[in-house]
Write an enzyme that holds these catalytic residues in place. Structure first.
Site, PDB file in Angstrom:
ATOM      1  N   LYS A 630       0.821  -1.227   0.000  1.00 44.38           N
ATOM      2  CA  LYS A 630       0.000   0.000   0.000  1.00 44.38           C
ATOM      3  C   LYS A 630       0.847   1.266   0.000  1.00 44.38           C
ATOM      4  O   LYS A 630       0.543   2.237   0.668  1.00 44.38           O
ATOM      5  CB  LYS A 630      -0.935   0.022   1.232  1.00 44.38           C
ATOM      6  CG  LYS A 630      -1.931  -1.100   1.239  1.00 44.38           C
ATOM      7  CD  LYS A 630      -3.045  -0.825   0.267  1.00 44.38           C
ATOM      8  CE  LYS A 630      -3.452  -2.098  -0.424  1.00 44.38           C
ATOM      9  NZ  LYS A 630      -4.124  -1.871  -1.697  1.00 44.38           N
ATOM     10  N   THR A 631       1.964   1.239  -0.668  1.00 40.20           N
ATOM     11  CA  THR A 631       2.780   2.452  -0.717  1.00 40.20           C
ATOM     12  C   THR A 631       3.018   2.891  -2.149  1.00 40.20           C
ATOM     13  O   THR A 631       3.758   3.829  -2.398  1.00 40.20           O
ATOM     14  CB  THR A 631       4.155   2.216  -0.058  1.00 40.20           C
ATOM     15  OG1 THR A 631       4.766   1.094  -0.686  1.00 40.20           O
ATOM     16  CG2 THR A 631       4.038   1.983   1.419  1.00 40.20           C
ATOM     17  N   GLY A 632       2.442   2.183  -3.107  1.00 40.82           N
ATOM     18  CA  GLY A 632       2.663   2.535  -4.512  1.00 40.82           C
ATOM     19  C   GLY A 632       3.702   1.649  -5.176  1.00 40.82           C
ATOM     20  O   GLY A 632       4.234   1.974  -6.240  1.00 40.82           O
ATOM     21  N   SER A 728      -5.173   3.810   4.587  1.00 45.02           N
ATOM     22  CA  SER A 728      -5.383   3.048   3.371  1.00 45.02           C
ATOM     23  C   SER A 728      -5.737   1.592   3.692  1.00 45.02           C
ATOM     24  O   SER A 728      -6.631   1.004   3.085  1.00 45.02           O
ATOM     25  CB  SER A 728      -4.109   3.144   2.529  1.00 45.02           C
ATOM     26  OG  SER A 728      -4.059   2.135   1.584  1.00 45.02           O
ATOM     27  N   ARG A 826      -6.482   3.983  -5.753  1.00 46.46           N
ATOM     28  CA  ARG A 826      -7.831   4.429  -5.440  1.00 46.46           C
ATOM     29  C   ARG A 826      -7.784   5.679  -4.562  1.00 46.46           C
ATOM     30  O   ARG A 826      -6.886   5.852  -3.746  1.00 46.46           O
ATOM     31  CB  ARG A 826      -8.535   3.306  -4.682  1.00 46.46           C
ATOM     32  CG  ARG A 826     -10.019   3.477  -4.538  1.00 46.46           C
ATOM     33  CD  ARG A 826     -10.527   2.459  -3.550  1.00 46.46           C
ATOM     34  NE  ARG A 826     -10.461   1.103  -4.088  1.00 46.46           N
ATOM     35  CZ  ARG A 826     -10.606   0.021  -3.321  1.00 46.46           C
ATOM     36  NH1 ARG A 826     -10.781   0.141  -2.018  1.00 46.46           N
ATOM     37  NH2 ARG A 826     -10.551  -1.170  -3.850  1.00 46.46           N
ATOM     38  N   LYS A 827      -8.799   6.539  -4.742  1.00 49.83           N
ATOM     39  CA  LYS A 827      -8.855   7.740  -3.894  1.00 49.83           C
ATOM     40  C   LYS A 827      -9.885   7.525  -2.805  1.00 49.83           C
ATOM     41  O   LYS A 827     -10.963   6.986  -3.046  1.00 49.83           O
ATOM     42  CB  LYS A 827      -9.249   8.964  -4.735  1.00 49.83           C
ATOM     43  CG  LYS A 827      -8.063   9.640  -5.375  1.00 49.83           C
ATOM     44  CD  LYS A 827      -8.218  11.163  -5.229  1.00 49.83           C
ATOM     45  CE  LYS A 827      -6.974  11.924  -5.612  1.00 49.83           C
ATOM     46  NZ  LYS A 827      -6.051  12.124  -4.549  1.00 49.83           N
ATOM     47  N   TYR A 828      -9.509   7.884  -1.595  1.00 47.28           N
ATOM     48  CA  TYR A 828     -10.441   7.736  -0.482  1.00 47.28           C
ATOM     49  C   TYR A 828     -10.886   9.116  -0.062  1.00 47.28           C
ATOM     50  O   TYR A 828     -10.216  10.106  -0.332  1.00 47.28           O
ATOM     51  CB  TYR A 828      -9.751   7.054   0.702  1.00 47.28           C
ATOM     52  CG  TYR A 828      -9.044   5.793   0.322  1.00 47.28           C
ATOM     53  CD1 TYR A 828      -9.764   4.696  -0.152  1.00 47.28           C
ATOM     54  CD2 TYR A 828      -7.654   5.705   0.432  1.00 47.28           C
ATOM     55  CE1 TYR A 828      -9.108   3.538  -0.506  1.00 47.28           C
ATOM     56  CE2 TYR A 828      -7.004   4.548   0.092  1.00 47.28           C
ATOM     57  CZ  TYR A 828      -7.720   3.467  -0.383  1.00 47.28           C
ATOM     58  OH  TYR A 828      -7.081   2.327  -0.730  1.00 47.28           O
TER      59      TYR A 828
END
Ligand SMILES: *[C@@H]1O[C@H](CO)[C@@H](O)[C@H](O)[C@H]1NC(C)=O
Ligand SMILES: *[C@@H]1O[C@H](CO)[C@@H](O)[C@H](O)[C@H]1NC(C)=O
Ligand SMILES: *[C@@H]1O[C@H](CO)[C@@H](O)[C@H](O)[C@H]1NC(C)=O
Ligand SMILES: *[C@@H]1O[C@H](CO)[C@@H](O)[C@H](O)[C@H]1NC(C)=O
Length: 875
Positions: A630-632, A728, A826-828
Site C-alpha cells: 500500500k505504498t505505490g 489506506s 484508489r482515492k479515499y
C-alpha cells in the site's frame, strides 16, 4: 648439396630411432620398477601402527615424580589445598530470566590470535557472542537493557585490561556481574615487560611468570570440572617457557590445573624451597572475595587441555546454560567401500581387522558399527586377494550398516534428467538385492557431495523414489571451510546433516606418510582438531574411505585412538545411532537449523563445480522492491518495466503476481524454483532484472535470506506517511495479504532498521511515496541513478497525468494513457483531522527513529516525514 642434405637426414633419422628405442626401454624399465613397488611395497609389510592403549600424554614418560602420578583409578593425595566441604562440584545456579544467553568477549584487537581462538570455540559450540575491543578507558558497552542483563558471561582476552580499568568502568562491570550473577573468564599472558612476580592489582592473588613447567595435572576438587575427567596426569614437559602460575592463600581461589616447575632455577623467585611443589596455572575464583566468580588462565588456549577447561569454565560460569550434555554421537562412514585402485584395497586380513576393531570399539562406544557406502559397479575390481576381501565384507554384511553411493560413483549433478539419474540408482539397488545388502537404512551419500548442496532437485527426487532416502550428509553447507560453520538443514523431506573430516582422505594410506608427519595425526587425536570436533559437536558424522582400512589401516588406528583418548580425559559418553535416529536427534538439539539459507552457487568455487552446467547463476535479480504494501510499489513496478534495460520477473500465478520467495513457504522450493521466474538475460552486465514482493518488508526472515542469496543486490523501499498507510489499510478493510489494523504496522520502520544491520543496508534506496505519486519522473530518475542503469530513460516523456484517474499513468500513442487496475491508486475520502492527529501521535516515536536512520544514511528526508515531525511536535 642434395647429398649433404640426405646425409644429414640419415643421421637425424638414426638419432630419432635411437631416441625412440631409448624411450621405449626407459618406459619398460620404469613400468617394471613401478609394478614391483606398487605390488611389493616394503611399507605394506610393516605392521600397521598400534592405537593408543594407555592414557599417557605421549613423549617422554617421567615416572616416579611423586605426588599422585599413579595410574587411573589409583588413590591420590590432595593436590593443592584440602577439598572444601560444600564446594565440591557444586553447580553455580543462575537465574536464566535475568540475562540474555550472549557472551561478551573483550579482545585486544580484531586480529589478535587468542581472541580468535576464543571466538572459534564459541562459534563451534553455536553460542552467541559479541566482541568488543577492550577499552582501556572511556566507553563501556551497555550492559543492561530494560532491567535485563545483556550478557551471561564476560571474557577478557587480556585480564589486565579488566584489572586496570578506570575506577568508574570497573565499578560498572563488577556491579553488573554481582547483581546479575555473571562470571568472568580472563587470560594472563606474560610478555617481555611482565614482572617475574607481581600481585594482581586489587586481588589477593600473586602471579609468577616466565616459567617452564612439566607434568600437568587436574585438581579433582575444582568445582568447574564437568566434561574434564580429573584423574589423569599429562606427563612430560609442557610446551613453551612462558607459563604463569597463580599463588594465593585466600580461600576464594581453587586451582584447576597444576604443574611442577621444570627445573629448580625456574622457581628462584618464589623465595622458598618448594622445588617440586605444584603450582596452579588455571585457577577458579569462587567469588568469596568480592562476590564475582572468575576463571583465570596463566597462558593462552594453545595447549589442548586449556581448551577443554575453557569449555567447562563457560558451562560452569553460566550455570550450564551455555553447555552441551555429556552425550556425543559418532558415526563413521566408509565411503567407496568397493571404489579403490588395485593395490590399495582391503584384503581378507583387513576385513578381519575391521571386524575386530568394531568389536573392540563396541566395548567403549555402545553399538558402534561402521557404515559402509557402496558403488556396486566396482565390486570385484581389485587383485584376487582384494576380491576375496570384497567377498568377505559381503559375507559379514549383517555386521555392518550400508548406504548407497551411486552405481558407478558418478556425480548426481551431471544428470539433468531425473529418470536417467534414477536408472543409475536402480542399478545399484539391484546389486544390493542380489548380494543381500540391507537397503532400508534411509541414508545415502552423494559422491563428492554433488547435488546435495547446492541442491540439485533431481537428486532429491531420485533418492526418494528409488531408495526412500530421508537422511544424507555433506561438508558443503553452507561451506567447506571453516568447518565450525557447517550446519544441517531439511529440504524436500530429506534431512541433511553436516559431515566432518577426520584428516583421512583416499590418499592417506600410510602412517609414516601422513601429511606433515605421523605426529600431525597423533596431535589431531590428542586434543587437536579431531578431538575438538568430538568435544564441540554433539553429533559427528566422519568421512573415511576404503583405502584408510587397507594398507596401514589408519581408519582403525585413528578411531580406536580417539575413543581411547576421549575416555581417558573426559566424562563424555560416546555412542552411535543409525542415521535416521541420528538425524532426528540432530534437529531436536538444533531445531533452528531446519530451515536452510540458500546462497548463490557461483560464489563458492567448490559449489560451482558441483552445480549443474545446465543451470546458470545469471537468472537472479539485480534489485528488489521490498514494499511495504500500500505504498505505490505496484505503480513503481509498472514504471520500471517501461525501461528498456530493466525487466521484471515473470508473474506468479499463485501469489498475487508477486513471487514472494524470501518471505514465506515458497522459499522451501529452493533456488531452481526461484530462478525459473527470471528470463535468461541477453547481456548480464547491462540487463537489470528485478522482482517486487511487497511483503518482504514485514517479514522477519526476508532480509537475511535475501542477503544470503543476493549479497550484491540493491534494495528499494517506498515509505509513505504511516498514518496514510494505516488509513489506506483501513479503507480496503484489510483485504489481501498483510496486517489489517494500523497498530500492527507500527514496527514497519523498525524493519528498515533491521535491514540496515544486514549487509543489505548499504544498498538500500528509500523512495518517498508521496513524491512517487506527485512527481514520478523525478523519483524514477533517482532510482536509475541509484541502480547505475544505462541508458537513463526519460520518464517525463513516458508518463502522463490522467486527470480522470487522478494519478500518473503510462503514455501510449499520442495523448492516451494506460493505467493500473481499478483497485490501485484508489482515492479515499479525506481523513478527518482528528484521526490524522491521533495517528500522527501514535507513530511519532517511530517517525523519530526513521529520522535518525535516514540521517545516518545521509538520505534526504521525505517531505511527509518533515511535516509529520513538525506537526506532532506542536501537539
Ligand atoms: C596471606 O598472605 C598475606 C601476605 O603474605 C599475609 O599477610 C596474610 O596474613 C596471609 N593470610 C592468611 C590467612 O594466611
Ligand atoms: C529423460 O530421459 C528419458 C529416457 O531417456 C526420456 O524418455 C525422457 O523424455 C527424458 N525426460 C526429459 C524431461 O528430458
Ligand atoms: C554487454 O554489454 C556491454 C556494454 O554495452 C558490452 O561491452 C558487451 O560486449 C555486451 N556483452 C554481450 C555478450 O553482448
Ligand atoms: C525528457 O523529456 C522532456 C520532454 O520531452 C524534456 O523536456 C527533458 O529535457 C528530457 N529530460 C532529459 C533528462 O533528457
Amino acid at each position: 648439396m642434395v647429398a649433404l642434405w640426405k646425409l644429414m637426414r640419415g643421421v637425424r633419422q638414426l638419432e630419432l630411432h635411437r631416441l625412440i628405442l631409448a624411450l621405449i626401454i626407459f618406459c619398460l624399465l620404469s613400468m617394471a620398477f613401478l609394478a614391483y613397488y606398487v605390488s611389493n611395497s616394503p611399507k605394506i609389510k610393516e605392521a600397521p601402527p598400534l592405537p593408543f592403549s594407555d592414557c599417557g600424554g605421549g613423549g617422554a614418560m617421567a615416572p616416579g615424580l611423586g605426588l599422585g602420578a599413579d595410574g587411573p583409578g589409583g588413590q591420590r593425595a590432595p593436590l593443592f589445598l584440602p577439598p572444601r566441604q560444600g564446594w565440591q562440584r557444586q553447580m553455580k545456579t543462575m537465574d536464566v530470566s535475568r540475562t540474555e544467553p550472549l557472551v561478551l568477549v573483550f579482545v585486544e584487537s580484531i586480529y589478535s590470535q587468542l581472541g580468535q581462538e576464543v571466538v572459534a570455540i564459541l562459534e563451534s559450540s553455536r553460542f552467541h557472542y559479541r566482541t568488543e575491543i577492550a577499552p582501556a578507558k572511556g566507553d563501556m558497552p551497555t550492559l543492561t537493557q530494560h532491567n535485563r542483563g545483556r550478557y551471561t558471561l564476560i571474557i577478557y582476552e587480556n585480564i589486565l585490561k579488566y584489572v586496570n580499568l578506570d575506577a568508574w568502568n570497573r565499578d560498572l562491570i563488577d556491579k553488573y556481574c554481582s547483581e546479575y550473577g555473571v562470571g568472568v573468564i580472563g587470560f594472563f599472558r606474560a610478555n617481555e615487560n611482565s614482572l617475574l612476580s607481581a600481585q594482581l592489582k586489587g586481588f589477593p592473588l600473586f602471579l609468577h611468570s616466565h616459567l617452564g613447567l612439566r607434568d600437568y595435572r587436574i585438581n579433582p576438587n575444582a568445582p568447574l570440572l564437568y566434561i574434564t575427567k580429573p584423574n589423569q596426569v599429562e606427563q612430560g614437559i609442557l610446551p613453551g617457557d612462558d607459563w604463569t602460575v597463580f599463588q594465593s592463600n585466600h580461600s576464594t581461589y581453587e586451582p584447576v590445573l597444576l604443574a611442577s616447575t621444570r627445573s629448580s632455577e625456574g622457581v628462584a623467585h618464589f623465595g622458598s624451597s618448594t622445588v617440586r611443589a605444584l603450582h596452579a596455572t588455571v585457577v577458579q575464583d569462587l567469588g568469596l572475595h568480592d562476590g564475582i566468580q572468575r576463571v583465570l588462565f596463566g597462558n593462552n588456549l594453545n595447549y589442548w587441555l586449556h581448551k577443554l577447561i575453557f569449555v567447562d569454565a563457560i558451562a560452569y560460569l553460566t550455570g550450564r546454560r551455555l553447555c552441551l550434555s555429556l552425550d556425543r554421537h559418532v558415526l563413521v562412514d566408509v565411503d567407496d567401500i568397493f571404489v579403490g585402485k588395485e593395490g590399495t584395497r582391503m584384503k581378507i586380513s583387513d576385513v578381519e581387522a575391521l571386524l575386530n576393531a568394531q568389536n573392540k570399539l563396541r566395548t567403549l562406544v555402545p553399538h558402534f558399527t561402521f557404515n559402509l557406502g557402496f558403488s556396486g559397479k566396482f565390486y570385484h575390481t581389485g587383485t584376487d586377494e582384494e576380491d576375496q576381501g570384497d567377498d568377505m565384507l559381503l559375507q559379514h554384511r549383517n555386521d555392518f550398516w550400508w548406504f548407497p553411493h551411486m552405481w558407478s560413483h558418478m556425480q548426481p549433478h551431471l544428470f539433468h534428467n531425473v529418470s536417467v539419474l534414477a536408472e543409475q540408482m536402480r542399478l545399484n539397488r539391484v546389486f544390493a538385492q542380489e548380494h543381500g545388502i540391507p537397503t532400508d537404512m534411509g541414508y545415502a551419500v552423494a559422491p563428492h557431495h554433488s547435488g546435495v548442496y547446492p541442491v540439485h532437485s533431481q537428486l532429491y527426487e531420485a533418492w526418494k523414489s528409488v531408495w526412500n532416502i530421508r537422511v544424507t550428509s555433506t561438508e558443503e553447507y553452507p561451506h567447506l571451510r571453516p568447518a565450525r560453520y557447517r550446519r544441517g538443514f531439511i529440504h524436500n523431506g530429506i534431512q541433511v546433516l553436516p559431515r566432518q573430516t577426520c584428516g583421512l582422505f583416499t590418499h592417506t594410506i600410510f602412517y609414516n606418510e601422513y601429511p606433515g608427519g605421523s605426529k600431525e595425526l597423533d596431535k589431531s587425536i590428542r586434543g587437536g582438531e579431531l578431538f575438538l570436533t568430538v568435544l564441540l559437536n554433539p553429533i559427528s558424522i566422519f568421512m573415511t574411505h576404503l583405502s584408510n582400512y587397507g594398507n596401514d589401516r589408519l581408519g582403525l588406528y585413528t578411531f580406536e585412538s580417539l575413543v581411547k583418548f576421549v575416555q581417558c580425559w573426559t566424562n563424555l559418553r560416546l555412542q552411535t545411532l543409525p542415521p535416521l535416529q541420528l538425524a532426528d536427534k540432530y534437529f531436536e538439539i538444533f531445531p533452528e537449523e531446519r530451515d536452510p539459507l540458500w546462497q548463490n552457487p557461483c560464489h563458492d568455487k567448490r559449489h560451482k563445480d558441483i552445480w549443474s552446467k545446465e543451470k546458470t547463476c545469471d537468472r537472479l535479480p539485480k534489485f528488489l522492491i521490498i514494499g511495504p504494501q500500500k505504498t505505490g510499489t505496484t505503480a513503481l513496478h509498472s514504471f520500471l518495466s517501461l525501461h528498456p534495460a530493466i525487466s521484471s520477473s515473470f508473474p506468479s500465478p499463485v501469489t498475487f503476481e508477486e513471487i514472494q520467495f524470501f518471505s514465506g513457504a515458497n522459499y522451501d522450493h529452493g533456488i531452481d524454483w526461484y530462478m525459473d521466474f527470471f528470463p535468461f538475460p541477453s547481456n548480464v552486465s547491462t540487463d537489470f532484472m528485478f522482482e517486487k514482493s511487497a511483503n518482504y518488508f514485514d517479514t522477519e526472515a526476508a532480509p537475511k535470506r535475501a542477503a544470503a542469496l543476493l549479497p550484491r543486490a540493491k534494495v528499494v523501499a517506498v515509505l509513505i506517511n504511516p498514518s496514510d498507510r494505516a488509513y489506506s489499510w483501513y479503507q480496503v478493510g484489510g483485504s489481501g495479504p498483510g496486517p489489517s489494523d494500523p497498530g500492527s504496522q507500527q514496527h514497519h520502520h523498525g524493519r528498515v532498521c533491521c535491514l540496515m544491520n544486514s549487509p543489505v543496508c548499504v544498498q538500500l534506496h528509500i523512495v518517498d511515496g508521496a513524491m512517487l505519486r506527485s512527481k514520478p519522473a523525478l523519483v524514477m530518475e533517482g532510482i536509475q541513478r541509484f541502480l547505475s542503469v544505462t541508458p537513463i530513460f526519460n520518464y517525463t516523456q513516458a508518463l502522463m497525468f490522467d486527470e480522470s484517474k487522478g494519478f500518473w499513468c503510462q503514455r501510449v500513442e499520442g495523448s492516451r494513457s494506460k493505467c493500473l487496475g481499478k483497485s490501485k491508486g484508489r482515492k479515499y475520502p479525506e481523513m478527518s483531522s482528528e484521526s490524522r492527529s491521533f495517528l500522527a501521535e501514535y507513530y511519532r516515536d517511530h517517525n523519530v527513529d526513521l529520522l535518525r536512520l535516514l540521517n545516518r544514511l545521509g538520505h534526504p528526508l521525505p517531505s511527509w516525514l518533515r511535516q509529520e515531525l513538525q506537526s506532532s511536535s506542536w501537539s
